[in-house]
Design an enzyme around this catalytic site. Sequence first.
Site, PDB file in Angstrom:
ATOM      1  N   HIS A 304       0.858  -1.195   0.000  1.00 43.58           N
ATOM      2  CA  HIS A 304       0.000   0.000   0.000  1.00 43.58           C
ATOM      3  C   HIS A 304       0.884   1.231   0.000  1.00 43.58           C
ATOM      4  CE1 HIS A 304      -3.195   2.838   1.121  1.00 43.58           C
ATOM      5  NE2 HIS A 304      -4.019   1.907   0.706  1.00 43.58           N
ATOM      6  N   ASP A 361      -7.949  -5.397  -0.114  1.00 46.67           N
ATOM      7  CA  ASP A 361      -8.423  -6.265  -1.210  1.00 46.67           C
ATOM      8  C   ASP A 361      -8.043  -7.723  -1.045  1.00 46.67           C
ATOM      9  OD1 ASP A 361      -7.564  -3.471  -3.164  1.00 46.67           O
ATOM     10  OD2 ASP A 361      -9.596  -4.167  -2.756  1.00 46.67           O
TER      11      ASP A 361
HETATM   12  C1  SDX Z   1      -6.159   0.055  -3.068  1.00 50.47           C
HETATM   13  O1  SDX Z   1      -4.417   4.572  -2.062  1.00 50.47           O
HETATM   14  C2  SDX Z   1      -5.344   3.936  -1.488  1.00 50.47           C
HETATM   15  O2  SDX Z   1      -5.775   4.282  -0.415  1.00 50.47           O
HETATM   16  C3  SDX Z   1      -5.878   2.727  -2.262  1.00 50.47           C
HETATM   17  C4  SDX Z   1      -6.916   1.874  -1.543  1.00 50.47           C
HETATM   18  C5  SDX Z   1      -8.179   2.659  -1.290  1.00 50.47           C
HETATM   19  O3  SDX Z   1      -8.901   2.292  -0.342  1.00 50.47           O
HETATM   20  O4  SDX Z   1      -8.508   3.554  -2.117  1.00 50.47           O
HETATM   21  O5  SDX Z   1      -6.387   1.425  -0.320  1.00 50.47           O
HETATM   22  C6  SDX Z   1      -7.314   0.676  -2.376  1.00 50.47           C
HETATM   23  O6  SDX Z   1      -5.900   0.396  -4.186  1.00 50.47           O
HETATM   24  C7  SDX Z   1      -5.301  -0.936  -2.320  1.00 50.47           C
HETATM   25  C8  SDX Z   1      -4.084  -1.425  -3.170  1.00 50.47           C
HETATM   26  C9  SDX Z   1      -4.596  -2.520  -4.119  1.00 50.47           C
HETATM   27  N1  SDX Z   1      -3.514  -2.901  -5.071  1.00 50.47           N
HETATM   28  C10 SDX Z   1      -2.872  -4.082  -4.965  1.00 50.47           C
HETATM   29  O7  SDX Z   1      -3.050  -4.889  -4.060  1.00 50.47           O
HETATM   30  C11 SDX Z   1      -1.878  -4.337  -6.106  1.00 50.47           C
HETATM   31  C12 SDX Z   1      -0.567  -4.907  -5.542  1.00 50.47           C
HETATM   32  N2  SDX Z   1       0.109  -3.821  -4.800  1.00 50.47           N
HETATM   33  C13 SDX Z   1       1.035  -3.008  -5.484  1.00 50.47           C
HETATM   34  O8  SDX Z   1       1.105  -2.977  -6.829  1.00 50.47           O
HETATM   35  C14 SDX Z   1       1.552  -1.815  -4.697  1.00 50.47           C
HETATM   36  O9  SDX Z   1       1.822  -2.231  -3.429  1.00 50.47           O
HETATM   37  C15 SDX Z   1       0.672  -0.563  -4.693  1.00 50.47           C
HETATM   38  C16 SDX Z   1       0.315  -0.126  -6.056  1.00 50.47           C
HETATM   39  C17 SDX Z   1      -0.562  -0.797  -3.903  1.00 50.47           C
HETATM   40  C18 SDX Z   1       1.468   0.554  -4.005  1.00 50.47           C
HETATM   41  O10 SDX Z   1       2.606   0.715  -4.740  1.00 50.47           O
HETATM   42  P1  SDX Z   1       3.598   1.969  -4.555  1.00 50.47           P
HETATM   43  O11 SDX Z   1       3.341   2.656  -3.277  1.00 50.47           O
HETATM   44  O12 SDX Z   1       3.585   2.774  -5.805  1.00 50.47           O
HETATM   45  O13 SDX Z   1       4.981   1.236  -4.377  1.00 50.47           O
HETATM   46  P2  SDX Z   1       5.874   0.714  -5.564  1.00 50.47           P
HETATM   47  O14 SDX Z   1       5.029   0.112  -6.657  1.00 50.47           O
HETATM   48  O15 SDX Z   1       6.832   1.793  -5.911  1.00 50.47           O
HETATM   49  O16 SDX Z   1       6.631  -0.492  -4.823  1.00 50.47           O
HETATM   50  C19 SDX Z   1       7.631  -0.193  -3.849  1.00 50.47           C
HETATM   51  C20 SDX Z   1       8.472  -1.462  -3.749  1.00 50.47           C
HETATM   52  C21 SDX Z   1       8.951  -1.962  -5.114  1.00 50.47           C
HETATM   53  O17 SDX Z   1      10.150  -2.700  -4.896  1.00 50.47           O
HETATM   54  P3  SDX Z   1      11.580  -1.914  -5.156  1.00 50.47           P
HETATM   55  O18 SDX Z   1      11.647  -1.649  -6.639  1.00 50.47           O
HETATM   56  O19 SDX Z   1      11.539  -0.651  -4.317  1.00 50.47           O
HETATM   57  O20 SDX Z   1      12.606  -2.918  -4.683  1.00 50.47           O
HETATM   58  O21 SDX Z   1       7.661  -2.526  -3.210  1.00 50.47           O
HETATM   59  C22 SDX Z   1       7.535  -3.566  -4.177  1.00 50.47           C
HETATM   60  C23 SDX Z   1       7.884  -2.952  -5.514  1.00 50.47           C
HETATM   61  O22 SDX Z   1       8.382  -3.957  -6.395  1.00 50.47           O
HETATM   62  N3  SDX Z   1       6.131  -3.993  -4.139  1.00 50.47           N
HETATM   63  C24 SDX Z   1       5.727  -5.253  -4.305  1.00 50.47           C
HETATM   64  C25 SDX Z   1       4.319  -5.195  -4.151  1.00 50.47           C
HETATM   65  N4  SDX Z   1       3.935  -3.931  -3.912  1.00 50.47           N
HETATM   66  C26 SDX Z   1       5.059  -3.193  -3.910  1.00 50.47           C
HETATM   67  N5  SDX Z   1       6.399  -6.390  -4.555  1.00 50.47           N
HETATM   68  C27 SDX Z   1       5.634  -7.517  -4.666  1.00 50.47           C
HETATM   69  N6  SDX Z   1       4.272  -7.559  -4.531  1.00 50.47           N
HETATM   70  C28 SDX Z   1       3.597  -6.421  -4.273  1.00 50.47           C
HETATM   71  N7  SDX Z   1       2.263  -6.436  -4.138  1.00 50.47           N
END
Ligand code: SDX
Length: 426
Positions: A304, A361
């Site tokens: 998140h 989720d």
């Molecule tokens: C919702 O914003 C809100 O409030 C949203 C929400 C709401 O109520 O409105 O809470 C609802 O959208 C919840 C999130 C649902 N999405 C998912 O579950 C999809 C999987 N999660 C990710 O894609 C990710 O965690 C996000 C999109 C939710 C957040 O991503 P960020 O903050 O942009 O972080 P990032 O993509 O830059 O990742 C940071 C690091 C990376 O690694 P590094 O390159 O720094 O080494 O964390 C890793 C990413 O690769 N990472 C993950 C991961 N999420 C982040 N690695 C593996 N699996 C994951 N799910």
Amino acid sequence: MSNVATLTVNGQTIELPIIESVEGDRGIDIRQLRQKTGCITYDPGYGNTGSCKSAIAYMDGEKGILRYRGIPIEDLATHSSFVETAYLVINGELPTREQLNRTSVQLNDHSLVHEDMQIFYQNFPRASHPMGILSAMVNALRSFYPELIASDKDFEEVYVRLISKIRTMASVSYKISRGHKVEYPRPDYTYCANFLNMMFNTPVKPYILRKELVRALNVFWILHADHEQNCSTAVVRSVGSAQTNIYASISAGISALWGDLHGGANQAVIQMLIDIHEKGVKVKDVIKRAKDKNDPFRLMGFGHRVYKTYDPRAKIMKKNCHDVLDRLNYEDPLLDIAMELEQIAISDPYFIDHNLYPNVDFYSGIMLRAMGIPTNMFTVMFAIGRLPGWIAQWRENMQDAEQRLTRPRQVYSGYTERPYIPIDER
Ligand code: SDX
């Protein structure tokens, strides 16, 4: 604590005022930055940028706190109903009994959708995604109710209509997609009970309402009601900043929510779990893939932008999910897989170092599936829950004298000036 930030750019030091918060992040006011330094800020995804002041939801990502208008989500999930929580989110205070009764009557009075709307539904290709249909049909409400603009005078009627009709529109879309007769709302049913009945009641098999499922649906929608400046809410505010009507603004928010990284994650989680189950993939291999930088796979439902600990909603949703499956005596292997994934992930150094925990989720889809909601409607369920938040945020933006038309700047990375080359000389 200082109330100014100092910044030195090219040897020039300037002071920038700090905007105080009631709780949480304080904001460095950079409105004079470009004028004073010739520089803008650079913050892809706005992870460090405050777009507004807001009094609706408060999150502490480090402590896993979420409150609507100051009331903890845990208390609302335990004691409130979705209609009461929607009233709180939009109006700022919990309703009195009289106000709640009045709102319930209004929701019933406005629960029908214009019969002509069914013609639209019938003409969408059968395989259309319900989120695309919902976004289009919410936008179409402006055409069906041109008299209703969200001016202060009409605002209560506008928001009540929207909240009442969105659940009818969702169930109409479902029934028509299955070639079934549309089920109309009943005046004797509460908001959530009406939705379940409109979805699942049929002339040949009456839907038996179960109070546990009605309660579980209330909790599900309470947990989704608002969440500060998330992607779809930022879109609703941005579209509203152009003085676009509320229906088109909400329609844009629905489109933003559809994405797999945002609200579409609840559908993506189930598809991931089904894939693991059907292919017999080992959970440890899934975790390995999620950690592999060269693999675009992500563990859906994990991570998140704000929460760097367990999403407080996910804790409640996990319990809600277990309760529903227990009540229905419903065994779902996907729940076992989800729990194994969580168990391994939350003790894995990669997930710990990256602050990756289950979000709202991760368990929600397993509960919806047990309730009979089709997978492609999971994000529609999220949208119905988030609607009060979008409405409240849109209105707060419209009423905020400091708000302007959304128009970010950029750091240009293209060509400097160059001549036009006639086609025969290229
Ligand atoms: C919702 O914003 C809100 O409030 C949203 C929400 C709401 O109520 O409105 O809470 C609802 O959208 C919840 C999130 C649902 N999405 C998912 O579950 C999809 C999987 N999660 C990710 O894609 C990710 O965690 C996000 C999109 C939710 C957040 O991503 P960020 O903050 O942009 O972080 P990032 O993509 O830059 O990742 C940071 C690091 C990376 O690694 P590094 O390159 O720094 O080494 O964390 C890793 C990413 O690769 N990472 C993950 C991961 N999420 C982040 N690695 C593996 N699996 C994951 N799910």
